[in-house]
Design a protein around this motif. Structure first.
Motif, PDB file in Angstrom:
ATOM      1  N   LYS A  30       0.904  -1.353  -0.043  1.00 52.01           N
ATOM      2  CA  LYS A  30      -0.024  -0.046  -0.057  1.00 52.01           C
ATOM      3  C   LYS A  30       0.786   1.362   0.179  1.00 52.01           C
ATOM      4  O   LYS A  30       0.348   2.413   0.082  1.00 52.01           O
ATOM      5  N   ILE A  31       2.051   1.070  -0.383  1.00 53.01           N
ATOM      6  CA  ILE A  31       3.149   2.314  -0.132  1.00 53.01           C
ATOM      7  C   ILE A  31       2.698   3.340  -1.210  1.00 53.01           C
ATOM      8  O   ILE A  31       2.746   4.425  -1.021  1.00 53.01           O
ATOM      9  N   LYS A  32       2.028   3.074  -2.278  1.00 47.65           N
ATOM     10  CA  LYS A  32       1.705   3.999  -3.377  1.00 47.65           C
ATOM     11  C   LYS A  32       0.619   4.815  -2.816  1.00 47.65           C
ATOM     12  O   LYS A  32       0.556   6.155  -3.122  1.00 47.65           O
ATOM     13  N   TYR A  33      -0.068   4.368  -1.921  1.00 43.11           N
ATOM     14  CA  TYR A  33      -1.301   5.278  -1.268  1.00 43.11           C
ATOM     15  C   TYR A  33      -0.547   6.047  -0.345  1.00 43.11           C
ATOM     16  O   TYR A  33      -1.276   7.229   0.027  1.00 43.11           O
ATOM     17  N   VAL A  34       0.421   5.608   0.434  1.00 42.19           N
ATOM     18  CA  VAL A  34       1.067   6.485   1.069  1.00 42.19           C
ATOM     19  C   VAL A  34       1.701   7.875   0.595  1.00 42.19           C
ATOM     20  O   VAL A  34       1.387   8.987   1.131  1.00 42.19           O
ATOM     21  N   ASN A  35       2.223   7.507  -0.692  1.00 42.88           N
ATOM     22  CA  ASN A  35       2.856   8.490  -1.604  1.00 42.88           C
ATOM     23  C   ASN A  35       1.939   9.646  -1.650  1.00 42.88           C
ATOM     24  O   ASN A  35       2.046  10.770  -1.790  1.00 42.88           O
ATOM     25  N   GLN A  36       0.715   9.028  -2.501  1.00 41.77           N
ATOM     26  CA  GLN A  36      -0.296   9.797  -3.024  1.00 41.77           C
ATOM     27  C   GLN A  36      -0.928  10.551  -1.919  1.00 41.77           C
ATOM     28  O   GLN A  36      -1.082  11.951  -1.905  1.00 41.77           O
ATOM     29  N   GLY A  37      -1.457  10.204  -0.453  1.00 43.33           N
ATOM     30  CA  GLY A  37      -1.847  10.802   0.336  1.00 43.33           C
ATOM     31  C   GLY A  37      -0.827  11.827   0.865  1.00 43.33           C
ATOM     32  O   GLY A  37      -1.371  12.978   1.147  1.00 43.33           O
ATOM     33  N   ALA A  38       0.404  11.564   1.255  1.00 41.60           N
ATOM     34  CA  ALA A  38       1.200  12.282   1.973  1.00 41.60           C
ATOM     35  C   ALA A  38       1.507  13.599   1.114  1.00 41.60           C
ATOM     36  O   ALA A  38       1.518  14.761   1.590  1.00 41.60           O
ATOM     37  N   LEU A  39       1.872  13.277  -0.107  1.00 42.54           N
ATOM     38  CA  LEU A  39       2.441  14.484  -1.169  1.00 42.54           C
ATOM     39  C   LEU A  39       1.253  15.270  -1.366  1.00 42.54           C
ATOM     40  O   LEU A  39       1.289  16.649  -1.365  1.00 42.54           O
ATOM     41  N   THR A  40      -0.190  14.773  -1.216  1.00 40.99           N
ATOM     42  CA  THR A  40      -1.300  15.658  -1.660  1.00 40.99           C
ATOM     43  C   THR A  40      -1.591  16.524  -0.388  1.00 40.99           C
ATOM     44  O   THR A  40      -1.485  17.686  -0.251  1.00 40.99           O
ATOM     45  N   GLY A  41      -1.423  15.966   0.716  1.00 36.31           N
ATOM     46  CA  GLY A  41      -1.597  16.798   2.046  1.00 36.31           C
ATOM     47  C   GLY A  41      -0.600  18.082   2.094  1.00 36.31           C
ATOM     48  O   GLY A  41      -0.774  19.093   2.380  1.00 36.31           O
ATOM     49  N   ILE A  42       0.897  17.335   1.847  1.00 34.52           N
ATOM     50  CA  ILE A  42       1.775  18.279   2.018  1.00 34.52           C
ATOM     51  C   ILE A  42       1.604  19.613   1.025  1.00 34.52           C
ATOM     52  O   ILE A  42       1.905  20.655   1.395  1.00 34.52           O
ATOM     53  N   GLY A  43       1.141  19.219  -0.219  1.00 37.67           N
ATOM     54  CA  GLY A  43       1.040  20.113  -1.102  1.00 37.67           C
ATOM     55  C   GLY A  43       0.037  21.340  -0.841  1.00 37.67           C
ATOM     56  O   GLY A  43       0.137  22.452  -0.875  1.00 37.67           O
ATOM     57  N   VAL A  44      -1.213  20.692  -0.509  1.00 37.29           N
ATOM     58  CA  VAL A  44      -2.399  21.398   0.152  1.00 37.29           C
ATOM     59  C   VAL A  44      -1.980  22.474   1.050  1.00 37.29           C
ATOM     60  O   VAL A  44      -2.260  23.341   1.131  1.00 37.29           O
ATOM     61  N   ALA A  45      -1.211  21.899   2.162  1.00 36.94           N
ATOM     62  CA  ALA A  45      -0.861  22.522   3.376  1.00 36.94           C
ATOM     63  C   ALA A  45       0.148  23.745   3.174  1.00 36.94           C
ATOM     64  O   ALA A  45       0.189  24.672   3.667  1.00 36.94           O
ATOM     65  N   SER A  46       1.022  23.138   2.235  1.00 40.20           N
ATOM     66  CA  SER A  46       2.209  24.395   1.692  1.00 40.20           C
ATOM     67  C   SER A  46       1.691  25.584   1.074  1.00 40.20           C
ATOM     68  O   SER A  46       1.925  26.596   0.904  1.00 40.20           O
ATOM     69  N   VAL A  47       0.598  25.380   0.107  1.00 38.48           N
ATOM     70  CA  VAL A  47       0.044  26.330  -0.591  1.00 38.48           C
ATOM     71  C   VAL A  47      -0.829  27.293   0.510  1.00 38.48           C
ATOM     72  O   VAL A  47      -0.800  28.553   0.250  1.00 38.48           O
TER      73      VAL A  47
END
Length: 403
Positions: free
Chosen positions: A219-236
């Motif tokens: 399930k690592i691909k879902y880790v990457n999808q979720g983490a990077l999406t969350g980081i992107g939204v928070a960073s913006v």
């Protein structure tokens, strides 16, 4: 409950729920207060702290989410397997930090209702707390939590886009000082990192994935999808709020120390902007209340078998209600904890290197992660760099604080 949740939602849907839970927990009332406070104090130089925060966020979230999901165990269980009793220490640190942040979260939502409708902040907090409790207690609660957080995230971004549109944003000064600051304030770095990455926030996404049945090396691909999406939204959102604050400060406005975030919106767009601030604060307070409550209560779950897990789930609703009610009661009788939000952000910044170090040690233990798993070297290396940097910055902060 976990099995039902996993059947109802796809792993991708759970990952997006985890992404927005983490992102919105990271940009709550505490973040609004901290960013406005330090932007007013440091001006464009605070951009360096924002930049460090984003870099640390990427390293911390990718490490912690991955270790939790691959092992299939919550952070406190992992900590106990690293060293007996360590998980209980981690629970105390996370839950206390999350609880004090939640006082500010429900208070922030109450203040938002005060700005919008003239309701007293205390009564507004009662309304916000009641809504949060209802969301957690309805059928299929986590799906409702996910949708609520995603909807409120859209509101946050839309408001900030408007504020940036009506101000003259000093992009050149912001970029220049972000990469070449003329002054570095370690207290601001520890506070903003702690308030947006430290404490319960860094574990909210990983624990949400486990709650949705997303676990195991496949399930690592879902880790990457979720983490990077969350980081992107928070960073913006972080960057947008900083730019809005910087635009106001460089125009010569002095932010009100009792409510610096409100000053940004009022100075930028008058009374209309102040109403928008109320809506933003309400959204920030509600999303962070949901995130801090879910994650803090998840740290009280030490179950490792289905039978004991079912026993915990019978008490979880009561724990959630107690967590929200107690934090709301403290706000109701004590008042606006603006200074507490900044202080607890610094506290979470000190907790971060301890929590991350524990999980990095777990990542190298085959009996915890499985014999076939190898944690990426670049994540281990950068993870330990964050541990050393945040420990150093934390010590520097303690030595320079005036009590």
């Amino acid at each position: 409950m976990k099995e039902k949740q996993a059947k109802k939602q796809s792993p991708f849907s759970v990952a997006m729920g985890a992404a927005f839970m983490m992102a919105m927990a990271a940009v709550g009332p505490g973040f609004l207060t901290q960013t406005a406070t330090f932007t007013g104090k440091m001006g464009a130089n605070f951009g360096f702290a924002i930049l460090i925060c984003i870099v640390v966020d990427i390293i911390v979230q990718l490490n912690i989410w991955r270790i939790i999901v691959v092992s299939g165990k919550r952070a406190q269980v992992l900590a106990n397997e690293v060293f007996p009793g360590l998980g209980y220490l981690l629970t105390v640190l996370i839950v206390i930090g999350g609880f004090f942040f939640n006082i500010g979260n429900v208070g922030g939502a109450g203040l938002g209702l005060n700005v919008l409708f003239g309701i007293s902040p205390e009564n507004g907090a009662l309304i916000a707390a009641a809504v949060a409790i209802i969301i957690f207690l309805v059928k299929d609660a986590m799906r409702v939590v996910d949708r609520s957080v995603q909807f409120l995230a859209i509101i946050k971004v839309a408001i900030l886009i408007y504020i940036l549109a009506v101000t003259t944003v000093p992009y050149q000064a912001a970029v220049t000082h972000a990469f070449m600051p003329t002054h570095i304030d370690f207290y601001s770095i520890v506070t903003i990192v702690g308030g947006t990455v430290g404490g319960y926030i860094s574990f909210s996404g990983g624990h949400r994935l486990l709650e949705g049945g997303v676990e195991g090396p496949d399930k690592i691909k879902y880790v990457n999808q979720g983490a990077l999406t969350g980081i992107g939204v928070a960073s913006v959102i972080r960057i947008m709020l900083f730019l809005a604050g910087l635009a106001v400060v460089l125009e010569g406005h002095v932010l009100d120390p009792t409510n610096p975030a409100a000053s940004i919106f009022k100075d930028a767009a008058g009374q209309f902007g102040y109403k928008f601030f109320g809506l933003l604060l309400l959204a920030a307070g509600m999303t962070s209340t949901l995130g801090s409550t879910f994650t803090s209560v998840s740290f009280l779950d030490y179950t490792v078998s289905q039978g004991s897990e079912n026993k915990y789930l019978r008490f979880r609703s009561w724990l959630i209600v107690a967590f929200i009610v107690l934090s709301t009661a403290i706000f109701y009788f004590i008042g606006n904890p603006a200074k507490v939000l900044v202080f607890v952000g610094a506290l979470n910044g000190l907790i971060l290197p301890i929590a991350l170090a524990i999980l990095l040690v777990a990542a190298n233990k085959k009996q915890i992660m499985g014999a076939a798993y190898r944690h990426p070297r670049w994540l281990l290396f950068t993870g330990w760099l964050v541990v050393v940097f945040m420990a150093y910055a934390g010590v520097r902060t303690i030595l320079t604080l005036e009590f």
